[in-house]
Design a protein around this motif. Structure first.
Motif, PDB file in Angstrom:
ATOM      1  N   LEU A  52       0.836  -1.211   0.000  1.00  0.00           N
ATOM      2  CA  LEU A  52       0.000   0.000   0.000  1.00  0.00           C
ATOM      3  C   LEU A  52       0.867   1.256   0.000  1.00  0.00           C
ATOM      4  N   ARG A  53       1.933   1.233   0.795  1.00  0.00           N
ATOM      5  CA  ARG A  53       2.837   2.400   0.827  1.00  0.00           C
ATOM      6  C   ARG A  53       3.505   2.607  -0.528  1.00  0.00           C
ATOM      7  N   ALA A  54       3.918   1.538  -1.166  1.00  0.00           N
ATOM      8  CA  ALA A  54       4.568   1.660  -2.475  1.00  0.00           C
ATOM      9  C   ALA A  54       3.609   2.250  -3.511  1.00  0.00           C
ATOM     10  N   ILE A  55       2.372   1.805  -3.489  1.00  0.00           N
ATOM     11  CA  ILE A  55       1.380   2.321  -4.450  1.00  0.00           C
ATOM     12  C   ILE A  55       1.131   3.809  -4.193  1.00  0.00           C
ATOM     13  N   CYS A  56       0.915   4.167  -2.947  1.00  0.00           N
ATOM     14  CA  CYS A  56       0.590   5.568  -2.628  1.00  0.00           C
ATOM     15  C   CYS A  56       1.778   6.492  -2.874  1.00  0.00           C
ATOM     16  N   ARG A  57       2.981   6.017  -2.570  1.00  0.00           N
ATOM     17  CA  ARG A  57       4.168   6.853  -2.822  1.00  0.00           C
ATOM     18  C   ARG A  57       4.418   7.024  -4.321  1.00  0.00           C
ATOM     19  N   ALA A  58       4.060   6.026  -5.099  1.00  0.00           N
ATOM     20  CA  ALA A  58       4.235   6.136  -6.551  1.00  0.00           C
ATOM     21  C   ALA A  58       3.265   7.162  -7.141  1.00  0.00           C
ATOM     22  N   ARG A  59       2.114   7.324  -6.521  1.00  0.00           N
ATOM     23  CA  ARG A  59       1.100   8.257  -7.030  1.00  0.00           C
ATOM     24  C   ARG A  59       1.229   9.659  -6.463  1.00  0.00           C
ATOM     25  N   ALA A 109       1.094  10.800   0.924  1.00  0.00           N
ATOM     26  CA  ALA A 109       1.125   9.361   0.645  1.00  0.00           C
ATOM     27  C   ALA A 109       0.736   8.567   1.891  1.00  0.00           C
ATOM     28  N   GLU A 110       1.260   8.974   3.034  1.00  0.00           N
ATOM     29  CA  GLU A 110       0.925   8.251   4.267  1.00  0.00           C
ATOM     30  C   GLU A 110      -0.554   8.443   4.608  1.00  0.00           C
ATOM     31  N   ASP A 111      -1.079   9.643   4.373  1.00  0.00           N
ATOM     32  CA  ASP A 111      -2.513   9.869   4.588  1.00  0.00           C
ATOM     33  C   ASP A 111      -3.347   8.986   3.651  1.00  0.00           C
ATOM     34  N   ALA A 112      -2.874   8.824   2.413  1.00  0.00           N
ATOM     35  CA  ALA A 112      -3.585   7.957   1.466  1.00  0.00           C
ATOM     36  C   ALA A 112      -3.548   6.501   1.937  1.00  0.00           C
ATOM     37  N   VAL A 113      -2.432   6.095   2.531  1.00  0.00           N
ATOM     38  CA  VAL A 113      -2.346   4.733   3.085  1.00  0.00           C
ATOM     39  C   VAL A 113      -3.376   4.572   4.201  1.00  0.00           C
ATOM     40  N   GLN A 114      -3.481   5.575   5.064  1.00  0.00           N
ATOM     41  CA  GLN A 114      -4.464   5.507   6.159  1.00  0.00           C
ATOM     42  C   GLN A 114      -5.887   5.473   5.596  1.00  0.00           C
ATOM     43  N   ASP A 115      -6.141   6.286   4.567  1.00  0.00           N
ATOM     44  CA  ASP A 115      -7.458   6.265   3.911  1.00  0.00           C
ATOM     45  C   ASP A 115      -7.747   4.872   3.343  1.00  0.00           C
ATOM     46  N   THR A 116      -6.719   4.263   2.768  1.00  0.00           N
ATOM     47  CA  THR A 116      -6.875   2.927   2.191  1.00  0.00           C
ATOM     48  C   THR A 116      -7.229   1.919   3.277  1.00  0.00           C
ATOM     49  N   LEU A 117      -6.530   1.991   4.395  1.00  0.00           N
ATOM     50  CA  LEU A 117      -6.810   1.050   5.489  1.00  0.00           C
ATOM     51  C   LEU A 117      -8.222   1.247   6.030  1.00  0.00           C
ATOM     52  N   LEU A 118      -8.649   2.502   6.140  1.00  0.00           N
ATOM     53  CA  LEU A 118     -10.013   2.757   6.612  1.00  0.00           C
ATOM     54  C   LEU A 118     -11.045   2.219   5.619  1.00  0.00           C
ATOM     55  N   THR A 119     -10.793   2.465   4.339  1.00  0.00           N
ATOM     56  CA  THR A 119     -11.702   1.962   3.312  1.00  0.00           C
ATOM     57  C   THR A 119     -11.728   0.440   3.322  1.00  0.00           C
ATOM     58  N   LEU A 120     -10.557  -0.154   3.409  1.00  0.00           N
ATOM     59  CA  LEU A 120     -10.470  -1.617   3.462  1.00  0.00           C
ATOM     60  C   LEU A 120     -11.303  -2.149   4.627  1.00  0.00           C
ATOM     61  N   ALA A 127      -6.119   1.161  -2.939  1.00  0.00           N
ATOM     62  CA  ALA A 127      -5.010   2.087  -2.671  1.00  0.00           C
ATOM     63  C   ALA A 127      -4.843   3.084  -3.815  1.00  0.00           C
ATOM     64  N   GLU A 128      -4.941   2.603  -5.047  1.00  0.00           N
ATOM     65  CA  GLU A 128      -4.826   3.505  -6.207  1.00  0.00           C
ATOM     66  C   GLU A 128      -5.905   4.586  -6.137  1.00  0.00           C
ATOM     67  N   ARG A 129      -7.113   4.165  -5.835  1.00  0.00           N
ATOM     68  CA  ARG A 129      -8.247   5.104  -5.783  1.00  0.00           C
ATOM     69  C   ARG A 129      -8.057   6.139  -4.677  1.00  0.00           C
ATOM     70  N   ARG A 130      -7.643   5.690  -3.505  1.00  0.00           N
ATOM     71  CA  ARG A 130      -7.453   6.634  -2.387  1.00  0.00           C
ATOM     72  C   ARG A 130      -6.330   7.620  -2.717  1.00  0.00           C
ATOM     73  N   ALA A 131      -5.265   7.148  -3.356  1.00  0.00           N
ATOM     74  CA  ALA A 131      -4.162   8.044  -3.725  1.00  0.00           C
ATOM     75  C   ALA A 131      -4.631   9.058  -4.768  1.00  0.00           C
ATOM     76  N   LEU A 132      -5.410   8.610  -5.745  1.00  0.00           N
ATOM     77  CA  LEU A 132      -5.916   9.533  -6.762  1.00  0.00           C
ATOM     78  C   LEU A 132      -6.882  10.543  -6.147  1.00  0.00           C
ATOM     79  N   ASP A 133      -7.702  10.091  -5.209  1.00  0.00           N
ATOM     80  CA  ASP A 133      -8.600  11.025  -4.516  1.00  0.00           C
ATOM     81  C   ASP A 133      -7.798  12.117  -3.817  1.00  0.00           C
ATOM     82  N   ARG A 134      -6.726  11.712  -3.152  1.00  0.00           N
ATOM     83  CA  ARG A 134      -5.876  12.689  -2.452  1.00  0.00           C
ATOM     84  C   ARG A 134      -5.239  13.648  -3.444  1.00  0.00           C
TER      85      ARG A 134
END
Length: 189
Positions: free
Chosen positions: A42-49, A56-67, A88-95
């Motif tokens: 998840l961190r790798a995906i969010c950091r790439a986006r 990126a870390e906030d997107a990871v947290q969003d991903t975990l909450l969504t999951l 994770a891709e979706r949460r990163a794009l939302d951010r």
């Protein structure tokens, strides 16, 4: 060498799918193990986006909450990794989109500082007209506009807060924007 790497990924995917299946049946330890194991992905995906580490870390947290919120929708017969990677891709794009809108607004505020008193008066008049136009909308359209455009919630979040379906939110938002456009440009029927 490549075959062994693919075999390891396949084994990991099967393990994650099994852990998620167990988690859906109430196994908290399996859920904790799964989250710990998939966190680097998840961190790798969010950091790439996202270029900003905090975002990126906030997107990871969003991903975990969504999951956590949608874990019941996972089908254990399907691979887990593509499912969680899509979240994770979706949460990163939302951010990224949210950040882009904020930057655009900040630029507008900077430009506004250069306006003279005449510009401020025009802005106040436009703001009053906008408030009046929004106030004239039906309640469902005002709610949809508030949640999706002003608070910039995702459709899923806005749906959960308003109790409206995502489809109803989209329609209400579209109608609200269409109505505002007509009222503010003088094209009202």
């Amino acid at each position: 060498m490549l075959a062994s790497g693919q075999a390891a990924r396949d084994a990991r995917d099967l393990r994650w799918s099994a852990l998620m299946g167990a988690a859906q049946e109430g196994d908290g330890a399996a859920y904790a193990t799964l989250l710990a194991e998939c966190l680097p992905l998840l961190r790798a995906i969010c950091r790439a986006r996202l270029r900003d580490a905090t975002e990126a870390e906030d997107a990871v947290q969003d991903t975990l909450l969504t999951l956590h919120r949608v874990r019941h929708t996972y089908d254990p017969a399907r691979p887990f990794r593509p499912w969680v990677a899509a979240i994770a891709e979706r949460r990163a794009l939302d951010r990224a989109r949210r950040r882009g809108r904020q930057v655009a607004r900040e630029t507008l505020l900077d430009d506004a500082a250069e306006l003279g008193a005449e510009g401020e008066a025009e802005e106040r008049l436009a703001a009053r007209q906008l408030r009046e136009a929004v106030g004239g909308l039906p309640q469902a359209q005002r709610t949809a506009l508030q949640l999706t455009k002003i608070e910039q919630l995702s459709l899923q979040e806005a749906s959960a807060r308003s109790g409206m379906s995502i489809g109803a939110l989209k329609v209400a938002t579209h109608r609200a924007l269409h109505s505002l456009r007509r009222r503010l440009t003088g094209d009202a029927p």
